[in-house]
Design a protein around this motif. Structure first.
Motif, PDB file in Angstrom:
ATOM      1  N   SER A 346      29.829  13.743  21.870  1.00  0.00           N
ATOM      2  CA  SER A 346      29.128  12.706  22.511  1.00  0.00           C
ATOM      3  C   SER A 346      29.596  11.202  22.280  1.00  0.00           C
ATOM      4  N   THR A 347      29.577  10.560  23.215  1.00  0.00           N
ATOM      5  CA  THR A 347      30.277   9.321  23.146  1.00  0.00           C
ATOM      6  C   THR A 347      29.608   8.345  24.131  1.00  0.00           C
ATOM      7  N   ASP A 348      29.533   7.009  23.638  1.00  0.00           N
ATOM      8  CA  ASP A 348      28.974   5.954  24.456  1.00  0.00           C
ATOM      9  C   ASP A 348      30.057   5.151  25.463  1.00  0.00           C
ATOM     10  N   ARG A 349      31.214   5.573  25.361  1.00  0.00           N
ATOM     11  CA  ARG A 349      32.209   5.167  26.193  1.00  0.00           C
ATOM     12  C   ARG A 349      32.717   5.871  27.100  1.00  0.00           C
ATOM     13  N   GLY A 350      33.525   5.494  28.151  1.00  0.00           N
ATOM     14  CA  GLY A 350      33.817   6.400  29.153  1.00  0.00           C
ATOM     15  C   GLY A 350      34.883   7.455  28.885  1.00  0.00           C
ATOM     16  N   LEU A 351      34.770   8.553  29.685  1.00  0.00           N
ATOM     17  CA  LEU A 351      35.697   9.683  29.605  1.00  0.00           C
ATOM     18  C   LEU A 351      37.142   9.408  29.581  1.00  0.00           C
ATOM     19  N   SER A 352      38.061  10.050  28.890  1.00  0.00           N
ATOM     20  CA  SER A 352      39.521   9.969  29.443  1.00  0.00           C
ATOM     21  C   SER A 352      39.673  11.488  30.043  1.00  0.00           C
ATOM     22  N   CYS A 375      50.035  14.595  38.765  1.00  0.00           N
ATOM     23  CA  CYS A 375      49.786  14.160  37.277  1.00  0.00           C
ATOM     24  C   CYS A 375      49.154  12.560  37.429  1.00  0.00           C
ATOM     25  N   LEU A 376      48.054  12.605  36.654  1.00  0.00           N
ATOM     26  CA  LEU A 376      47.233  11.483  36.746  1.00  0.00           C
ATOM     27  C   LEU A 376      46.510  11.242  35.470  1.00  0.00           C
ATOM     28  N   GLU A 377      46.375  10.269  34.922  1.00  0.00           N
ATOM     29  CA  GLU A 377      45.845  10.034  33.517  1.00  0.00           C
ATOM     30  C   GLU A 377      44.790   8.734  33.623  1.00  0.00           C
ATOM     31  N   LEU A 378      43.638   8.735  33.227  1.00  0.00           N
ATOM     32  CA  LEU A 378      42.671   7.765  33.146  1.00  0.00           C
ATOM     33  C   LEU A 378      42.295   7.558  31.610  1.00  0.00           C
ATOM     34  N   GLN A 379      42.395   6.230  31.352  1.00  0.00           N
ATOM     35  CA  GLN A 379      41.962   5.935  29.978  1.00  0.00           C
ATOM     36  C   GLN A 379      40.500   5.743  29.995  1.00  0.00           C
ATOM     37  N   PRO A 380      39.592   5.952  29.075  1.00  0.00           N
ATOM     38  CA  PRO A 380      38.269   5.447  28.846  1.00  0.00           C
ATOM     39  C   PRO A 380      37.917   4.197  29.528  1.00  0.00           C
ATOM     40  N   GLY A 381      37.052   4.025  30.203  1.00  0.00           N
ATOM     41  CA  GLY A 381      36.514   2.614  30.737  1.00  0.00           C
ATOM     42  C   GLY A 381      37.341   2.089  31.922  1.00  0.00           C
ATOM     43  N   GLU A 382      38.356   2.907  32.214  1.00  0.00           N
ATOM     44  CA  GLU A 382      39.141   2.490  33.268  1.00  0.00           C
ATOM     45  C   GLU A 382      38.714   2.562  34.791  1.00  0.00           C
ATOM     46  N   THR A 383      39.136   1.821  35.784  1.00  0.00           N
ATOM     47  CA  THR A 383      38.628   1.935  36.992  1.00  0.00           C
ATOM     48  C   THR A 383      39.972   2.147  37.840  1.00  0.00           C
ATOM     49  N   VAL A 384      40.060   3.449  38.605  1.00  0.00           N
ATOM     50  CA  VAL A 384      41.248   3.558  39.018  1.00  0.00           C
ATOM     51  C   VAL A 384      40.764   4.068  40.341  1.00  0.00           C
ATOM     52  N   ALA A 385      41.430   3.581  41.601  1.00  0.00           N
ATOM     53  CA  ALA A 385      41.281   3.891  42.923  1.00  0.00           C
ATOM     54  C   ALA A 385      42.391   4.839  43.491  1.00  0.00           C
ATOM     55  N   LEU A 386      41.760   6.055  44.423  1.00  0.00           N
ATOM     56  CA  LEU A 386      42.684   6.806  45.068  1.00  0.00           C
ATOM     57  C   LEU A 386      42.937   6.187  46.434  1.00  0.00           C
ATOM     58  N   VAL A 387      43.906   6.008  47.040  1.00  0.00           N
ATOM     59  CA  VAL A 387      44.166   5.712  48.475  1.00  0.00           C
ATOM     60  C   VAL A 387      45.263   6.456  49.275  1.00  0.00           C
ATOM     61  N   GLY A 388      45.146   6.436  50.706  1.00  0.00           N
ATOM     62  CA  GLY A 388      45.923   7.359  51.356  1.00  0.00           C
ATOM     63  C   GLY A 388      45.406   7.981  52.435  1.00  0.00           C
ATOM     64  N   ALA A 389      46.080   8.453  53.566  1.00  0.00           N
ATOM     65  CA  ALA A 389      45.733   8.644  54.782  1.00  0.00           C
ATOM     66  C   ALA A 389      44.867  10.044  54.596  1.00  0.00           C
ATOM     67  N   VAL A 422      39.627  16.984  30.092  1.00  0.00           N
ATOM     68  CA  VAL A 422      38.625  15.678  29.715  1.00  0.00           C
ATOM     69  C   VAL A 422      38.269  15.566  28.387  1.00  0.00           C
ATOM     70  N   GLU A 423      38.680  14.389  27.870  1.00  0.00           N
ATOM     71  CA  GLU A 423      38.799  14.163  26.162  1.00  0.00           C
ATOM     72  C   GLU A 423      39.347  15.293  25.680  1.00  0.00           C
ATOM     73  N   GLY A 424      40.749  15.429  26.216  1.00  0.00           N
ATOM     74  CA  GLY A 424      41.968  16.357  25.637  1.00  0.00           C
ATOM     75  C   GLY A 424      41.569  17.699  25.879  1.00  0.00           C
ATOM     76  N   MET A 425      40.309  18.215  26.479  1.00  0.00           N
ATOM     77  CA  MET A 425      39.928  19.475  26.471  1.00  0.00           C
ATOM     78  C   MET A 425      40.144  20.035  27.856  1.00  0.00           C
ATOM     79  N   ASP A 426      40.923  21.256  28.131  1.00  0.00           N
ATOM     80  CA  ASP A 426      41.014  21.832  29.654  1.00  0.00           C
ATOM     81  C   ASP A 426      39.372  22.029  30.098  1.00  0.00           C
ATOM     82  N   ILE A 427      39.333  21.728  30.952  1.00  0.00           N
ATOM     83  CA  ILE A 427      37.840  21.738  31.711  1.00  0.00           C
ATOM     84  C   ILE A 427      37.418  23.161  31.751  1.00  0.00           C
TER      85      ILE A 427
END
Length: 605
Positions: A346-352, A375-389, A422-427
């Protein structure tokens, strides 16, 4: 849907054994229904005995007064048998009808619940209309058998067996001949039954085809009408229903021949029994009462055989329906929660989030890689955009992250299929409910249910208060237009939200995600198909969703318009399932690569 089924041949009556798990919870009621069934059959079998007593005991008295008293007693006995038959039959009918309705409801619930848990791969090969046909037409056939035909069959089987036992006791010679004649009836009936069984299955399949066409077209009415294809679609549905009709006619023809054969054969059986009986009376071997009793038992037996023939036809149809339902229930989703899932903290921050060398092919396109070495890594609280055709793999990232599909167990392009953490655990170690419960999604094509605006937003969190719903709507810039509706938030929005504009539907979908307050937000940005005013409002709602809980929510955005994600913490450029560039807007422009070319196309005036 599974292509491999195990067990009895298709449409065989023993296919009904698939219903046993649905019958077991009601063993006591089934036993009680069987008691009433046997008592009703027993009451029917008492009629010939009472009739024999009436003829031999009430009509042969020489004294007129004694004869009247005897007749009265015998008629009271007959009436008592009739009352018992009526009471027991009513009780049997009620119990069996209740069982039919209850088991059918349980079966529908089980099939629907099972289908809801199937992965999207299931719906790539199974049409929604076919599933609906199984939920309605097939379960109705099962209800006919459980709630009526099966009971009639068992009752007539008991009566027929009882009549045979009495005949064996009183007239063994007649019983032997009756059994021989029955064999002459049953063997051809079995041959007819096989043909009826095959045609029943085919008929149900054709009905499902029609349902599938109707469901598909009715969900695309604007497109159909815009291409003036009403006549073409009506003709296509007509051809489908005509095929179903022709198959049903062939089934009915085969079944009518079966019914005619059984009726004629049973009439011959009854007449033969009467002829033998009259010969015996004329030779002094039987009394008139014994003849009447024997004739009635032969008639009861013949009637039971005729009804059993009809019931057998119903059983064949229900067996085909049960088979189709069991096939549906046997289909296993390749995506399932592990037996002993790990728990996300349980966490109040965004998930990694971390994608590690992920390779993926859609089951329906096994030769075409959707993601390759991703390969892609998202830090907690980060906003990442995916672009492409289109076709670059952006939506695939969303689907894998929510575990609608599992990554390839044997990826052809890599020695390892990779993994998603997610949070270091294989989904794959997480329960699906736990994983998806932390994720909020706003799809490109907003889904609106046939309910009020309030219930549509509350779908994100069913236990939310009205105040919380209103707050989410304000954050999504939906509050003002919802209040302006005829009944405000209580306004029914129509099927798929037909009463709303595209921008309004999108803002309701955003409010739904905001109300859920997820730790990971997935935005399949949906402004590309909107007019300028709607786009401005929806973009404001998206910005609100992304930034109102800064640091408390990780956001992954699919961007169709680059102007909407210039302020993202990081922009990831995808091409053919791979990441080719990533960085901030200014950095990527300076790099003068794929992103710069896309930007030049969109920002050029």
């Amino acid at each position: 849907m599974s292509d491999h089924t195990h067990g009895p041949p298709q449409g065989a009556p023993r296919s009904l054994s698939g219903l046993l798990p649905f019958l077991r919870p009601y063993r006591a009621r089934i036993a009680l229904a069987m008691v009433f069934l046997v008592l009703a059959a027993g009451a029917t079998l008492l009629f010939p005995v009472a009739l024999r007593s009436l003829i031999d005991g009430g009509l042969v008295q020489s004294d007129r007064g004694a004869q009247m008293l005897a007749l009265r007693g015998h008629f009271f006995a007959l009436f008592g048998v009739a009352v018992a038959l009526g009471v027991f039959s009513a009780a049997r009918f009620y119990m069996v009808s209740w069982l039919g309705e209850r088991i059918t409801a349980d079966l529908r619930n089980a099939v629907y619940s099972h289908v809801l848990r199937q992965s999207p791969a299931f719906f790539e090969s199974t049409q929604t209309g076919e599933v609906l046909s199984r939920l309605t037409t097939d379960t109705t056939l099962v209800q006919t058998v459980v709630g009526s035909s099966l009971s009639m069959g068992l009752r007539n089987a008991v009566m027929g067996l009882g009549a045979l036992v009495v005949l064996a006791w009183t007239h063994p010679y007649v019983m032997t001949l009756v059994l021989m004649v029955v064999l002459l009836v049953v063997l051809p009936a079995t041959w007819f039954g096989r043909r009826v069984r095959r045609l029943s299955r085919a008929s149900q399949d054709r009905v499902a085809d029609s349902s599938a066409i109707a469901a598909e077209v009715l969900n695309a009415i604007p497109v159909v009408q815009s291409y003036t294809a009403e006549q073409r679609e009506a003709a296509r549905f007509d051809r489908s229903t005509d095929e179903a009709f022709q198959t049903a006619v062939r089934r009915s023809r085969a079944r009518s021949m079966l019914v005619a054969f059984i009726i004629i054969a049973n009439a011959a059986l009854v007449l033969w029994g009467l002829y033998q009986g009259t010969q015996a009376v004329m030779n002094g071997k039987l009394s008139a009462g014994q003849l009447g009793q024997a004739a009635l038992y032969v008639a009861i037996f013949a009637g039971a055989v005729a009804v059993l023939g009809e019931v057998y036809g119903d059983l064949l149809r229900a067996a085909g329906a049960t088979e189709r339902l069991m096939e549906l229930l046997a289909s296993q989703s390749p995506v399932a929660s592990p037996a002993q899932p790990a728990l996300l903290p349980s966490t109040d921050r965004g998930l990694s989030v971390r994608f590690e060398n992920v390779n993926f092919h859609y089951p329906s396109r096994p030769t075409q890689a959707a993601l390759q070495g991703f390969c892609l890594e998202l830090q907690p609280g980060e906003t990442v955009a995916l672009v492409g055709a289109s076709g670059a793999g952006k939506t695939t990232v969303f689907q894998l992250l929510q575990r609608f599909y599992d990554i390839d167990p044997d990826a052809p392009d890599s020695p390892s299929p990779g993994r998603i953490c997610v949070e270091g655990m294989d989904i794959r170690r997480l329960a699906l409910d736990d994983l998806r419960g932390r994720i909020g999604t706003v799809p490109q094509d907003a889904v609106i249910f046939s309910a009020s605006a309030l219930e549509n937003i509350r779908y994100g969190r069913p236990d939310a208060t009205d105040t919380e719903v209103f707050a989410a709507a304000r954050d999504a810039f939906a509050h003002d237009f919802l209040q302006a509706l005829p009944e405000g938030y209580a306004t029914f929005l129509g099927e798929r939200g037909v009463r709303l504009s595209g921008g309004q539907r999108q803002r309701i979908a955003i409010a739904r995600a905001i109300l859920k307050n997820p730790r990971l937000l997935l935005l399949d940005e949906a402004t590309s198909a909107l007019d300028a005013e709607s786009e401005r409002m929806v973009q404001a709602a998206l910005d609100s969703a992304m930034h109102s809980h800064a640091g408390q929510r990780t956001t992954l955005v699919i961007a169709h318009r680059l102007a909407t994600v210039q302020n993202a913490d990081r922009i990831v450029v995808m091409e053919h399932g791979r990441i080719v560039e990533q960085g901030r807007h200014a950095e990527l422009l300076a790099h003068n690569g794929v992103y710069a070319r896309l930007a030049a196309l969109q920002f050029a005036v």
